[in-house]
Each structure stands twice: as structure tokens, then as C-alpha cells.
Design a protein around this motif. Structure first.
Motif, PDB file in Angstrom:
ATOM      1  N   ARG A  96       0.821  -1.209   0.000  1.00  0.00           N
ATOM      2  CA  ARG A  96       0.000   0.000   0.000  1.00  0.00           C
ATOM      3  C   ARG A  96       0.852   1.256   0.000  1.00  0.00           C
ATOM      4  N   GLU A  97       1.871   1.239   0.858  1.00  0.00           N
ATOM      5  CA  GLU A  97       2.712   2.437   0.919  1.00  0.00           C
ATOM      6  C   GLU A  97       3.404   2.664  -0.419  1.00  0.00           C
ATOM      7  N   ILE A  98       3.874   1.559  -1.009  1.00  0.00           N
ATOM      8  CA  ILE A  98       4.596   1.697  -2.264  1.00  0.00           C
ATOM      9  C   ILE A  98       3.655   2.129  -3.377  1.00  0.00           C
ATOM     10  N   ARG A  99       2.424   1.640  -3.329  1.00  0.00           N
ATOM     11  CA  ARG A  99       1.446   2.076  -4.334  1.00  0.00           C
ATOM     12  C   ARG A  99       1.234   3.582  -4.244  1.00  0.00           C
ATOM     13  N   GLY A 100       1.071   4.067  -3.017  1.00  0.00           N
ATOM     14  CA  GLY A 100       0.833   5.501  -2.848  1.00  0.00           C
ATOM     15  C   GLY A 100       1.978   6.318  -3.407  1.00  0.00           C
TER      16      GLY A 100
END
Lengths: 394, 392
Positions: free
Chosen positions: A272-276
Motif C-alpha cells: 500500500r505504501e509503495i502504491r501511494g
């Protein structure tokens, strides 16, 4: 300031000095040679310079390096073999190291220990036998161990002579040396953290970048999957998954199994963090510029998105390791993780499960202290790196 | 701007029809989604039916307020943003290629001819790459050069934009805004393109640096026979650099003309309003109030009929119903203003000109047309802040 400073000036000056502030000087630019050198620095070198100024972060890093060193050379550093039982020394409290004795100063030594059963409580008690001294020796012979299967040796870093009691952190209920067990168990806990983070990072980065870069249906699918994983309470799902591991598997397979289970449950947050971050970088001007230049998706992802994200990835990795260490400890504590004869900090802590044991043998909490220190050190390190990268990681 | 002196003979004869780009009916809509199901409830019509024709070697200025779709138009033309409809014909190597029909791969290969200069020199350079990697990327990606040839080309590019080869090892943070923009220009030049879309390349820079960059762009145009689409909101910058100017309002082009003609004889109320807002370096001249009312309407909910009627001082009831079309008001000068509106503009302008000849601008004196300045009575209590200071 002139030769006769006014009272106000003096007071301000005094106040500034008390607060450790320097008087404002005419701004002095750094010498030109240094400035020129500075301009050629890459982002990484700037980040490194900033990081070195953060004391907590550096301290965290040093502690982690120390722990890593200790657990790597665990057998060599530990005084006894992990599973050697000293039946006459069960639940022995930490031994004291002496320099002085009745007849003067010596090299550090321990006294021999005599155990007996307290006639009133029926518990085993230990007294120092002041007539026998065992000098602490370094690079001494002890139990034989195998160094990662490369060679066998019986040279250990520290000891008080073969077969003599030497338990700096006490012993457990089978009379096994707690220090040795913490060192060897630490290796499991530490490597579980690293490997699980590596696996979940690989998975998380891949899924996160695909999800963020391509968006649309793919993004939706990945995000919903993560939400499903996260909507289960974590301990039951960890327990269920680790219960799937066959009990007859050898230790190293169980170990890898635990790593996989942890990574499978834990990759979502990273993804999720990397997607953001990917979403933010994907639409940045420099990525558009690369597209104008004619770059393909692969090049954009690996040359532009990934490097711009790397500092962020390092930070979230560093901050994720402690949570994996804790998860492993939780599982082992509950008896679903690492199984004897292997050991880990969580498994060691499971000996200290009830209040009766805690009251009588408080030294069994030492593995908990190790977990605490490791987790804190990783957090300090992660925070330090985050602060160091923040102003550059556009 | 005339064709460069390097090959004057063919340029002189073919100049009139040496067209490089034809844009017809270009539309770029962004869907507006609402609710849990992300249903499309409407569209932001960022570019709504734009026609443009560009001749080789000329500079087209694209002006308009913030949010009028200038950047989107610029990016849609080279398909950095996918247009919704329309055609973009690009003349290259004797062929007439419709960019809208190209596949991803073909488009990528053609990008060598179509380059882009970004508005923000800070975000458009990857902070993790040094200048050499940034400038050489287009050459590397397109496998144009490698090794020492690559180094040589990058060095000559970086020299051409006024930087030194030993800057190549440095990272973007070590440069000022103007230097960064030079790096961006070097990158855009690397592939020797024929068309460059410059998206407000100087609006993020100091006024003193703006002039340097503009001069650099003009020099490069002559040297490499470049065609520019120059997006800007600053009319004085556009006047300086453009051969022709297109004025955009809410995704449409409302007026195009040779730049001198446009400034002398604005023939759309919006253009006149924009020109009235230009600050004058003469401190004695009282700045006029922009001659329009209200603010830009929501582009997702554009007014019917003439899109400008909600803000136009000459609006009449029919303006809300009838959609005006671009028509020629003078040779090479097209405007979307309707006949009645144009008439009133002209009448007012001549009235004003007769009233205050002494106050007419210098520009108006040496041209037969009407003065651009006094087209309408300034709205009461004109803002009398000093003009040139506000700009710094």
C-alpha cells in the motif's frame, strides 16, 4: 558589538550564551573548495551526511550492527552449547563476576556454585563456594560446535573451564545457559525478521508498483486483496497458517515456513505504501519527461520510479523489521512458531509465561529485553533514515 | 520569425504552405466520477474542439488564464495526455502522419520529433540522476549514441545552452531555476526535434532570468530550425517571442492572429480584457481594470452558447443561445466574437480614441488601427497600485 556594550546588549548576550545560541555572525559561506565538492554529491551521499547528524539514528544503527555481529557468531560467542543441560544447576540465577576475593585481586573469576534444596520451601537454592575460583578465560575450549557447517571447533570466545558452572544470565528449568540460548535464539529471531521483510518487500514492491503504475482494474484488484487479508484478525490467521506447517518437518523447513507465513500476511502494508508513492511519482514531471524522451514502461519503472522511491522503501523496510520480529515472537510464544530444539527469543520467553515463574526466576525475562532493544534500535534507525531522506526524496 | 539562413532558397518559396502541424477538432475531456460506483457524471472539457495550423519555423504563442486548458492542449498535441477526439496531423519527412492513429510503439518512435519543455524546472528533473544522465536519456533510450560519442554530444548540448561540461556530474539540486531550465532545454534538444512545446518555460523564473531563457530559445530556433508552441499566461512574454498568438478561453481558441496584429487590433472581448490587464512599465500610466466581470466558470459546467458571455461586457440575450464560430475578421486574423459584439467593441474603441487622443498609447500612434488600450470605460475606482513593482 562595540567596546562598551550596553546593559541590554550584555544581558542578551548572556541569555544567548545560556541558551547555547551563538551570537549572530556575518554569514560565513563555506570555503569555495568545499562547496564545489559538495555540489557533486549524489543524493545518497547527502542523505548519508544528514543521517550522521542524527544521534538516535546512528545509535540505533550501531546497536543493530552489534546485534547482527553477535547473532552471526552466536556459537563462538556463547560459553556453552545451546542444548547442554546442567542438571545440577537448574533455574540458577545469574552468576556474579568477581575481581576481589579474601586473598586479594585476581583476574575476573567466578566462584564454584553449590546447589541445595531449601528444606522449608522445597525449592533449589544456590550458594557460592568461596573456596574454589574459576578464572574467566577467553578463546578457551568448551563444547564442540559447527560453524555453519563449514568447520567444527571447540574454541569459544569466553568460558570458565570445561564443565565448570558459568552462567552470566542464569539458567532455565533444564539447567541450560540462558546467555547461550539468547545468542543462538537471537539469530533465529533476527533472521526471521530480515528474511520475512525481504520476502514481503519483494512481493509488496512488485504488487504496489504494478498497482500504482497501471491503476484501474489491476489497482482495484490488488487493493481489495490487501483489504481482505487485513480484515482478518492477524493472530488467528497467523496461527491458522502456521498450524498448516507439518509438525514432522525439520527445523529449518519450519523456519522457512514461518518466514513465508509472516511475509504472506505482512506484505499488504508495504504494498500500500509503495502504491501511494508510485502514484505520486508516476504523475511527476520527470516521469513525463522520460516518456517524452521515448522511454518504455520498464525503463521508467526501474530508472525513475524505483530510485525515487528507494529511500522511502528503505525506511518502511527498517520500520517493518521489528513488527516481523514481534510477530515471530508472538507465534513462538504461543507454541506455533519455532519448535525445539531450535530456539528463538519468543520461544525463550514462553518459559516465562506465568507469574509464579516470573516471581521466582525473573532472569528468564532477558530475551524480552533483547526483543525490546532490537525493536527500539530498528525504530530509531528507521526514523533517522526517514528524516535524512525527507528533504531530497521529492 | 523567418526561416533560418542555412537553406534560404527552398524556405523562401515553400514558406507559406510549409505546414508542420495541423490540429483539427481536438477534444480532451476528463471524466468526473462520483459516488461509490465511480459513475461518470460529467466531463471537464479541458480542450473542447481546437483547430490549429502551424508553419515550420514559426512560434505560436498560446495564452489564456489559468485553467483554460493551455497545458492540456500542449500535452494532448504530443499525446502525453490522450485526447478524446480530433486529429493531429504532423508533417514529417514528406509524410502527413495522424498522431491520433499511431500505436504506442510508433508514437514512441515519433517522439524524437516532438519534444516538450516543462514549466517547473524543479520537478521536471529527476533528483536522483545527475545532469549527464538527464540530458543523455533521450539519446540512450532511442539508441542514438553511446560511449564517447554520447559524451561528446551531451557535452556540446550542455555548452550550447550555456552550461559547462563539468556541471554534468552534478545533481539538479545544485542548480538555480534558470540553470535547471537550461538543462531541461538541453534534454529537449538532444534528439534534434522539429517541434518543441514549451509549457510556460519562464513563468517559474526570475524576471532577469526570463529574458536570458527567452533569448536562448530564440537563438536555438534559428540554429536548429525549430517550431515552437509557446504556452504562457504572460502576454508581454508571448509578444516578445511569438509570430502568431492563439488566445484560449475555457478549452477553446477564441482568437488567433499575427502577434503584432493581435496586440494592435484585439477582436475578441476576452483578448481585449487580457490586454488591459498587462502591466505597463510606465509608472505614470494608470493601470486599467481588466475589462470583464466575474471569474472563470467551472470547466465541467461551461456556459451554453458563447462560453464567454457570462463575463463579457457586451453580452446580449442571444449570446447564451448561439454558439459562435471562428471567422476571419482581417487577413490571417480569426476571432470567435459574434458580429454584434465586435461592432460594439469597435464603436467604443473609436469613441474612446476620439475622446482621448493625447492619452493613446505609443503603439497606437504608428498604426492605422484602433488603440488597444481604451476599448471600454474602466470600471470605477481603478486599482492604482504601481504597475511594475507588482510584477517583480
Amino acid at each position: 558589538m562595540t567596546e562598551n556594550p550596553t546593559l541590554v546588549q550584555r544581558l542578551t548576550d548572556l541569555g544567548r550564551r545560556a541558551l547555547g545560541m551563538r551570537r549572530r555572525l556575518p554569514s560565513a559561506p563555506p570555503p569555495p573548495a568545499e562547496r564545489k565538492k559538495y555540489k557533486g554529491y549524489s543524493q545518497w551521499r547527502l542523505v548519508w551526511r544528514r543521517f550522521l547528524r542524527n544521534r538516535a539514528g546512528v545509535a540505533g544503527g550501531v546497536v543493530i550492527l552489534f546485534i547482527a555481529f553477535c547473532v552471526f557468531f552466536a556459537e563462538f560467542l556463547s560459553p556453552h552449547h545451546v542444548n547442554t543441560r546442567y542438571n545440577e544447576y537448574t533455574h540458577m540465577p545469574p552468576q556474579r563476576v568477581h575481581i576481589f576475593s579474601a586473598d586479594g585481586i585476581h583476574l575476573p573469576f567466578v566462584y564454584a556454585i553449590r546447589g541445595y534444596v531449601d528444606p522449608e520451601t522445597g525449592l533449589r537454592k544456590y550458594v557460592e563456594d568461596r573456596s574454589t575460583r574459576h578464572t574467566i578465560r577467553f578463546f578457551t575450549r568448551g563444547d564442540t560446535y559447527s560453524f555453519y557447517g563449514i568447520f567444527e571447533s571447540d574454541i569459544r570466545f569466553i568460558g570458565a573451564g570445561q564443565g565448570n558452572p558459568f552462567f552470566l544470565l542464569g539458567t532455565d528449568r533444564f539447567g541450560r545457559d540462558l546467555l547461550s540460548r539468547i545468542l543462538v535464539g537471537g539469530r533465529v529471531s533476527f533472521t526471521v525478521g530480515l528474511l520475512a521483510v525481504f520476502l514481503s518487500l519483494t512481493l509488496g514492491t512488485m504488487m504496489g508498483m504494478i498497482s500504482g503504475y497501471y491503476g484501474g482494474v489491476i489497482d482495484n484488484f490488488v487493493q481489495r486483496t490487501i483489504e481482505v487479508i487485513y480484515s482478518f484478525p492477524s493472530i488467528p490467521i497467523l496461527m491458522a497458517l502456521s498450524a498448516l506447517l507439518p509438525p514432522h518437518w525439520p527445523g529449518y523447513l519450519t523456519f522457512m515456513g514461518i518466514v513465508t507465513v509472516l511475509a504472506l500476511v505482512g506484505w499488504g502494508g508495504l504494498a500500500r505504501e509503495i502504491r501511494g508513492k508510485t502514484l505520486a511519482i508516476r504523475d511527476s514531471d520527470f516521469v513525463l519527461a522520460a516518456r517524452v524522451a521515448g522511454a518504455k514502461d520498464g525503463r521508467i519503472i526501474f530508472r525513475h520510479v524505483l530510485p525515487a522511491m528507494s529511500s522511502h522503501v528503505i525506511v518502511i523496510t527498517t520500520l517493518a523489521i521489528p513488527s516481523f520480529i514481534l510477530s515471530e515472537s508472538t507465534l513462538s510464544f504461543l507454541g506455533l512458531g519455532i519448535k525445539p530444539p531450535m530456539t528463538s527469543w519468543g520461544l525463550l520467553l514462553s518459559d516465562a509465561m506465568n507469574i509464579y515463574v516470573l516471581a521466582l526466576y525473573p532472569w528468564l525475562l532477558f530475551p524480552g529485553l533483547c526483543i525490546l532493544i532490537t525493536v527500539l534500535a530498528f525504530n530509531f534507525l528507521g526514523d533517522g533514515i526517514r528524516d535524512a531522506t525527507a528533504p531530497f526524496g521529492h | 520569425m523567418n526561416a533560418p539562413s542555412t537553406h534560404p532558397a527552398p524556405a523562401a518559396t515553400e514558406k507559406a504552405d510549409d505546414i508542420i502541424l495541423e490540429v483539427r477538432g481536438l477534444k480532451t475531456y476528463f471524466p468526473v466520477k462520483k459516488g461509490i460506483w465511480r459513475r461518470v457524471v460529467g466531463h471537464v472539457k479541458a480542450v473542447d474542439g481546437v483547430d490549429l495550423t502551424l508553419r515550420r519555423g514559426e512560434t505560436l504563442g498560446l495564452v489564456g488564464e489559468s485553467g483554460c486548458g493551455k497545458t492540456t492542449l500542449g500535452r494532448s498535441i504530443i499525446r502525453l495526455i490522450e485526447p478524446t477526439a480530433g486529429s493531429i496531423h504532423f508533417h514529417h519527412g514528406g509524410e502527413r502522419i495522424d498522431l491520433m492513429q499511431l500505436g504506442r510503439g510508433e508514437m514512441r518512435r515519433l517522439r524524437r520529433e516532438l519534444q516538450y519543455i516543462f514549466q517547473d524546472p524543479f520537478s521536471s528533473l529527476n533528483p536522483w540522476m545527475n545532469v549527464f544522465d538527464i540530458v543523455s536519456e533521450p539519446l540512450v533510450v532511442n539508441r542514438v549514441a553511446s560511449g564517447s560519442e554520447l559524451r561528446g554530444r551531451v557535452e556540446s548540448l550542455i555548452r550550447r545552452v550555456g552550461l559547462k561540461p563539468d556541471h554534468l556530474r552534478r545533481y539538479p539540486y545544485a542548480f538555480s531555476g534558470g540553470q535547471r531550465q537550461r538543462i531541461g532545454i538541453a534534454r529537449a534538444l538532444a534528439l534534434n526535434p522539429s517541434l518543441i512545446i514549451a509549457d510556460e518555460p519562464v513563468s517559474a523564473l526570475d524576471v532577469s532570468v526570463q529574458a536570458q531563457i527567452l533569448n536562448l530559445l530564440e537563438e536555438l530556433q534559428d540554429e536548429f530550425n525549430l517550431t515552437y508552441i509557446f504556452v504562457a499566461h504572460d502576454l508581454s512574454v508571448v509578444e516578445h517571442i511569438s509570430d502568431r498568438v492563439a488566445v484560449m478561453y475555457l478549452g477553446e481558441i477564441v482568437e488567433t492572429a499575427e502577434s503584432g496584429e493581435l496586440y494592435r487590433n484585439p477582436s475578441h472581448p476576452y483578448t481585449a480584457a487580457l490586454l488591459s490587464a498587462v502591466l505597463d512599465p510606465d509608472p505614470d500610466r494608470r493601470p486599467e481594470r481588466p475589462r470583464m466581470k466575474g471569474i472563470v466558470p467551472d470547466p465541467a459546467d461551461a456556459p451554453p452558447g458563447c462560453k464567454f458571455h457570462t463575463r463579457c461586457l457586451y453580452a446580449e440575450p442571444h449570446c447564451a443561445r448561439e454558439v459562435p464560430v471562428l471567422r476571419e475578421v482581417a487577413p490571417g486574423h480569426e476571432s470567435k466574437a459574434c458580429a454584434s459584439c465586435l461592432e460594439r467593441m469597435r464603436a467604443e474603441a473609436t469613441g474612446r480614441a476620439a475622446e482621448g487622443v493625447e492619452s493613446a498609447s505609443d503603439r497606437a500612434e504608428d498604426v492605422p488601427h484602433v488603440s488597444p488600450a481604451p476599448l471600454a470605460a474602466p470600471v470605477e475606482d481603478a486599482d492604482n497600485s504601481p504597475s511594475n513593482e507588482g510584477k517583480q
